[in-house]
Write an enzyme that holds these catalytic residues in place. Structure first.
Site, short mmCIF file in Angstrom:
data_model
loop_
_atom_site.label_atom_id
_atom_site.label_comp_id
_atom_site.label_asym_id
_atom_site.label_seq_id
_atom_site.Cartn_x
_atom_site.Cartn_y
_atom_site.Cartn_z
N ARG A 56 8.11 6.09 3.52
CA ARG A 56 7.92 5.25 4.59
C ARG A 56 6.53 4.71 4.72
NH1 ARG A 56 11.88 5.71 4.20
NH2 ARG A 56 13.57 5.64 5.24
N GLU A 104 7.13 1.68 2.80
CA GLU A 104 8.02 0.74 3.55
C GLU A 104 7.08 -0.11 4.74
OE1 GLU A 104 12.14 0.97 5.86
OE2 GLU A 104 10.70 2.65 6.27
N SER A 126 -11.48 -3.60 0.08
CA SER A 126 -11.73 -2.54 -1.06
C SER A 126 -10.92 -1.41 -1.00
CB SER A 126 -13.21 -2.19 -1.13
OG SER A 126 -13.25 -1.20 -2.16
#
Length: 149
Positions: free
Chosen positions: A91, A94, A117
């Site tokens: 997730r 995603e 960074s």
């Protein structure tokens, strides 16, 4: 002479000892004076610990010197494919695949040509109460690095 314990094996021993002693990751982090997310990642093999940190964790968890030695090694960073398919991790991937391009555009708009960074970096997690169910708040705090030509 025996080989140095692989970081993944040390991580397995740390996880087992933590569970068996009923400790949270945050309690371990507090004990060694480290941020919880960093400490957890280090104990799972993603960062090297100092000798004092490694020995402190091993004393707390009653683990031997071979684990402390392994925790101090420079890691090969990243996760294996099985970890990436875990629903919680997936997730997060995603979310980055959906919102990553927008975040990139907004970083460039706000800061110019560069990146955030992941080395000069902090991450934190918090719980925020919400009427529809508690929210997970993840803060990524990375230094802006401009591209220099």
């Amino acid at each position: 002479m025996s080989p140095i314990l692989p970081k993944s094996d040390a991580a397995d021993l740390v996880v087992a000892a933590r569970i068996r002693r009923g400790l949270t990751w945050s309690q371990i982090a507090d004990r060694i004076g480290a941020p919880p997310v960093w400490c957890t990642a280090a104990l799972l093999g993603q960062h090297p610990m100092s000798r004092d940190q490694a020995e402190g964790v091993c004393a707390l968890l009653e683990l031997d010197e071979s684990v402390a030695e392994s925790l101090q090694l420079q890691p090969y960073r990243g996760s294996d494919a099985a970890a990436m398919s875990d629903p919680t991790v997936y997730r997060l991937l995603e979310a980055m695949s959906v919102y990553g391009p927008a975040l990139k555009e907004l970083i460039h708009e706000e800061f110019g040509d560069g990146i955030m960074s992941a080395i000069n970096f902090k991450v934190d997690i918090a719980r925020r109460p919400h009427p529809d169910g508690d929210r997970v708040v993840i803060t990524l705090d990375g230094k802006f690095l401009d591209y220099r030509w």
